[in-house]
Enzyme design. Structure first.
Site, short mmCIF file in Angstrom:
data_model
loop_
_atom_site.label_atom_id
_atom_site.label_comp_id
_atom_site.label_asym_id
_atom_site.label_seq_id
_atom_site.Cartn_x
_atom_site.Cartn_y
_atom_site.Cartn_z
N ASP A 411 0.77 -1.24 0.00
CA ASP A 411 0.00 0.00 0.00
C ASP A 411 0.81 1.29 0.00
O ASP A 411 0.27 2.34 -0.32
CB ASP A 411 -0.97 0.02 1.19
CG ASP A 411 -2.22 -0.80 0.90
OD1 ASP A 411 -2.49 -1.08 -0.28
OD2 ASP A 411 -2.93 -1.13 1.86
N TYR A 492 -10.21 -0.04 1.76
CA TYR A 492 -10.09 -0.26 3.20
C TYR A 492 -9.75 1.01 3.97
O TYR A 492 -8.99 1.84 3.48
CB TYR A 492 -8.95 -1.23 3.51
CG TYR A 492 -9.37 -2.66 3.67
CD1 TYR A 492 -10.17 -3.05 4.74
CD2 TYR A 492 -8.96 -3.62 2.77
CE1 TYR A 492 -10.53 -4.38 4.89
CE2 TYR A 492 -9.33 -4.94 2.91
CZ TYR A 492 -10.12 -5.31 3.97
OH TYR A 492 -10.47 -6.62 4.12
CU LIG Z 1 -9.13 -7.63 5.05
#
Ligand SMILES: [Cu+2]
Ligand SMILES: *[C@@H]1O[C@H](CO)[C@@H](O)[C@H](O)[C@H]1NC(C)=O
Ligand SMILES: *[C@@H]1O[C@H](CO)[C@@H](O)[C@H](O)[C@H]1NC(C)=O
Ligand SMILES: *[C@@H]1O[C@H](CO)[C@@H](O)[C@H](O)[C@H]1NC(C)=O
Ligand SMILES: *[C@@H]1O[C@H](CO)[C@@H](O)[C@H](O)[C@H]1NC(C)=O
Ligand SMILES: *[C@@H]1O[C@H](CO)[C@@H](O)[C@H](O)[C@H]1NC(C)=O
Ligand SMILES: *[C@@H]1O[C@H](CO)[C@@H](O)[C@H](O)[C@H]1NC(C)=O
Ligand SMILES: *[C@@H]1O[C@H](CO)[C@@H](O)[C@H](O)[C@H]1NC(C)=O
Ligand SMILES: *[C@@H]1O[C@H](CO)[C@@H](O)[C@H](O)[C@H]1NC(C)=O
Ligand SMILES: *[C@@H]1O[C@H](CO)[C@@H](O)[C@H](O)[C@H]1NC(C)=O
Length: 804
Positions: A411, A492
């Site tokens: 990320d 997320y």
């Molecule tokens: Cu997850």
């Protein structure tokens, strides 16, 4: 963990950049010789200064005291003015052949990032601990060099700062990386826009008859598209080829961000090696575990009359986060909330990004790659941790289908800084929290996310100490201090909390919420639970790597292990051998033995000690590293997706000797060449002694995430979390939380209270105005942008586009 191609396909990939949280100062601060302890209290900020005591009844809601940090913050990033002058200077360097980002196409060079180059610890310590001058400042710049058939991302240093004609130069930066190629790594993204529009969407458009028949939609690059196409990250890099696998996703039909819940189960493979689009090739289709090498084969099978069509995942209330279902009993009544009757009991230097709470102090830094970091964390004036920071976050999926199998998001490629959005008081943090802005550089502008880091004290729902006998009861409040930010990296939301406790312990807690990236259900039963009609909750490991550079009573430290072991012992007093247990103490002596897995049953205490500084009983003073919930490492061994790009994820705890050349375990572009990444963490381990050396502890948090129906529509923070504590162990002579006055002892005798001791604590007699504490939701702002080239600080503008 965000989906790369997903963002890219939305055109939202923030290429960019970052820089620090500039508090709006536009010129470098004059250097002041602030000595530790010589602090000056300055005026409190005007917003809070009004005297709100009507006549002693309303609480005084003071903001944190404004004061000056003992030293300049050498980690907090470039000022707006520095970033602008570096950017302007770069455009003056003809050999870089730069094009402004807004004008740059696939075959132009541009600037991706301008940020502070973190100074070497070797240069910082004489400054923060002594009288030496602050380290010379340099800018770290990432160039996106695409005006060539072999495009690269190239890291350079520009400095020294401030920029002056004649003395400022640029040079490739290589020393922090294990890859020695002049700070360059190939750039697999150079053609990503045109690859999507001119290649992938042409292929998917070529079967629009089939997609219309299967799902009533098309992916053709037209406004009426109802299907999106994206896939693996990083792309496969073996056999000197670049291979993509993509799949179809339904677009949500409303504003909810549910796309990652809507996979459709048809996959396409392409060979996208090189920069010549005419050489890119369609390599086949996969549907229901049957592979069709060509579009003609697929089409023939589809219309053969012997083709099994499976269902589509379509958005509905199941994928929407708004309230639904019957209202719970009494739920419309106002729930309990927290108040801070005396206002903030801590001090913040907003310019230097420095905080003091009780006996703790620390500086804050903020970067595009990894968001907030804490530096020079001290307790009672003694440094405990030089640097506590996120290094990288991995989300490694698996599946019978190539897209889930091929997905292993690193990320920091997307960055945590650009996705640390404004926090919502009363939700993300208590309503009374105070806030800090963060800034990041994108395309010759600096974006500021207002109020994106929060600071607050909180009263835990349990005391830190408790004891009762027949004559008294004694209890101590468990007041702790939290610094928090939340980064929504694609689907997320990661919440990062750094917490400080009265016993001298420090805790790091990560929580995850937001939308999972789910898989199409067909043939995926070994890789997840079926959680909706045609949906699998695709299994994946989240591993978040952190760095904790501990300095216990100086930099010369040793890692000691104390393990409970079962033994059979004869004692002088025992009639028979006794089956029992004892302590086994050992040291980690070198980097040959310093990559550890936590022992089963939590039997081992891991402790950084200074063996030259024993306490009065001869025990080594130290800080223990205590995994507190759900710490994990990556399940996959020798990942086909990552190869050597995330070696740090393979263990629980890794200890190295601190080196200026090994500042970070990862690099945002490690995924661009997984066989030869910028930082191959395994190379840090080369047998060096760890006995009384400056140690760095690299630890992982995370979870083995097997989404279940409770992850729909969003994963919940209650169960998706992981943490670790650093706790003083034999460090002080006793529990230092005894210092707080927020304790009570009640003496009693046969039912009568004879004495109540409150130790001078202040009673809350004021009344809190809860209405005043309510956040005005209409004041939520989004980005504030300041143009750097040309520099235009007086014309900030709002731009909410970059809020994904
Ligand atoms: Cu997850
Ligand atoms: C001050 O508080 C007292 C009660 O504590 C109340 O009687 C009085 O009216 C208040 N005065 C003002 C000016 O609000
Ligand atoms: C500079 O970049 C342009 C594209 O922006 C390219 O056409 C040109 O060839 C480059 N010049 C050199 C000397 O590399
Ligand atoms: C440096 O030189 C350039 C070109 O000669 C000029 O435009 C710029 O203003 C100078 N910068 C400084 C800081 O003197
Ligand atoms: C979108 O428009 C194109 C061109 O008119 C058409 O071919 C395609 O089928 C349309 N897609 C949908 C989902 O209707
Ligand atoms: C139908 O397709 C299945 C799966 O590909 C294959 O096994 C079967 O032989 C086919 N039947 C006919 C009649 O073609
Ligand atoms: C955050 O930014 C806003 C808008 O520029 C500014 O008004 C505010 O004072 C900043 N907050 C801090 C703590 O610097
Ligand atoms: C990792 O896997 C690759 C490919 O399967 C293999 O060539 C390599 O030897 C493996 N490395 C280790 C350390 O097992
Ligand atoms: C940091 O230390 C390394 C290793 O000694 C050195 O090569 C590098 O130049 C230093 N960086 C700065 C910015 O001083
Ligand atoms: C406790 O208090 C009650 C009421 O004041 C009194 O009657 C009683 O004697 C007290 N008991 C003791 C042990 O002091």
């Amino acid at each position: 963990m965000l989906s790369s191609s997903f963002l890219r396909s939305l055109g939202l990939l923030a290429l960019g950049l970052l820089l620090l949280a500039d508090s709006g100062q536009s010129a470098p601060q004059p250097k002041a010789a602030w000595m530790r302890g010589a602090r000056t209290r300055l005026a409190k900020s005007s917003k809070w200064n009004s005297n709100r005591w009507a006549n002693g009844s309303a609480c005084v809601e003071t903001a944190p005291s404004d004061f000056q940090a003992p030293k300049e913050n050498v980690w907090s990033g470039l000022t707006n003015w520095e970033a602008a002058s570096v950017t302007r200077w770069l455009f003056g360097q003809a050999e870089l052949n730069l094009t402004r980002s807004e004008d740059a196409g696939n075959w132009d060079n541009s600037i991706l990032l301008v940020e502070l180059m973190l100074p070497n610890k070797t240069d910082v310590l004489p400054y923060v601990d002594g009288d030496a001058a602050a380290p010379t400042r340099y800018a770290h710049v990432v160039l996106d060099l695409r005006a060539t058939v072999n495009p690269t991302y190239t890291d350079i240093l520009v400095g020294p700062l401030p920029v002056t004609n004649g003395t400022t130069t640029w040079q490739p930066v290589e020393y922090p990386y294990t890859r020695k190629t002049g700070g360059s790594i190939r750039n697999l993204d150079a053609d990503s826009d045109t690859m999507q529009t001119d290649f992938i969407l042409k292929i998917t458009g070529s079967i629009s008859d089939i997609t219309l028949d299967l799902w009533g939609g098309t992916a053709m690059g037209m406004d009426n598209d109802t299907l999106d196409v994206w896939g693996i990250d990083p792309v496969w890099q073996y056999d000197n080829k670049l291979t993509r696998w993509d799949t179809f996703w339904n677009y949500p039909t409303d504003e909810f961000d549910a796309e990652t819940l809507l996979p459709l189960g048809l996959f396409l493979k392409t060979d996208v090696t090189g920069r010549d689009p005419s050489k890119w090739k369609m390599k086949g289709w996969l549907y229901n575990d049957i592979f069709y090498p060509t579009t003609a084969d697929f089409r023939k099978a589809y219309y053969s009359g012997n083709f099994t069509k499976l269902g589509a995942n379509v958005e509905g209330d199941w994928a929407r986060t708004d309230q639904q279902g019957p209202v719970l009993p009494m739920d419309t009544a106002t729930p309990p909330g927290a108040v801070a009757p005396s206002g903030a009991r801590y001090s913040v230097d907003h310019t230097r990004k420095y905080v003091e709470w009780m006996d703790f102090s620390f500086y804050m830094g903020f970067s595009r790659d990894t968001g907030l970091a804490l530096y020079d964390i001290r307790h009672k004036g003694q440094r405990i941790i030089y640097e506590l920071s996120l290094q990288e976050a991995l989300a490694h999926y698996a599946g019978n289908d190539p897209v889930q199998s091929g997905t292993a998001y690193l990320d920091s490629y997307y960055g945590f800084g650009p996705y640390a959005f404004e926090l919502v008081p009363g939700y993300d943090c208590p309503a009374y929290a105070s806030f800090v802005n963060t800034s990041f550089y994108v395309s010759e502008t600096t974006h500021t996310h207002i109020n994106s880091v929060c600071l607050f004290e909180f009263d835990a729902d349990y005391p830190i100490q408790s004891h009762t006998n027949s004559a008294y009861t004694a209890k101590t409040k468990n007041i702790y201090f939290t610094v928090r930010f939340v980064a929504t990296v694609g689907n997320y939301d990661y919440s990062f909390s750094y917490e400080f406790y009265l016993d001298g312990s420090i805790r790091v807690e990560v929580r995850a919420s937001g939308y999972i990236q789910a898989a199409y259900y067909a043939n995926n039963h070994d890789y997840g639970y079926q959680i909706h009609d045609f949906l699998s909750g695709s299994m994946h490991d989240h591993v978040l790597g952190f760095k904790a550079d501990l300095d216990i009573l100086g930099t010369e430290n040793t890692m000691e292990l104390t393990t409970n072991v079962p033994v059979t012992e004869n004692y002088v007093w025992s009639d028979h051998p006794r089956n029992t247990m004892k302590l086994q103490r050992s040291f980690i002596e070198s980097e040959d033995d310093s990559r550890l897995f936590y022992t089963g049953n939590g039997r081992t205490q891991y402790r950084v000690v200074n063996t030259a500084k024993p306490n009065k009983y001869g025990e080594y003073r130290g800080y223990r590293i205590l995994p507190s919930d759900g710490t994990i490492h990556l399940t996959v061994l020798n990942s086909s997706n990552l190869v050597d790009a995330a070696d740090w994820a393979n263990y629980d705890l890794m200890i190295t000797k601190q080196k200026d050349t090994e500042p970070r375990s990862a690099h945002p572009y490690n995924g661009q060449d997984v066989y030869d990444p910028m930082v191959r963490f395994g190379d840090f381990f080369n047998g060096e002694s760890l006995t009384q050396e400056d140690l760095v502890v690299w630890f992982n948090l995370g979870m083995h995430h097997i989404p279940h129906t409770g992850d729909l529509p969003n994963t919940v923070f209650t169960t998706a979390h992981s943490g670790i504590q650093f706790m003083p162990l034999n460090y002080y002579d006793g529990d230092i939380s005894r210092q707080t006055v927020n304790m009570v002892r009640i003496n009693y005798d046969k039912g009568n209270v004879s004495e109540v001791k409150t130790f001078g604590q202040k009673e809350a007699t004021c009344s809190a105005d809860l209405a005043k504490e309510e956040f005005d939701f209409y004041s939520y702002t989004g980005d504030v942008v300041i143009r750097k080239f040309p520099y235009d600080p007086n014309d900030p503008y709002f731009e909410t586009d970059s809020i994904v």
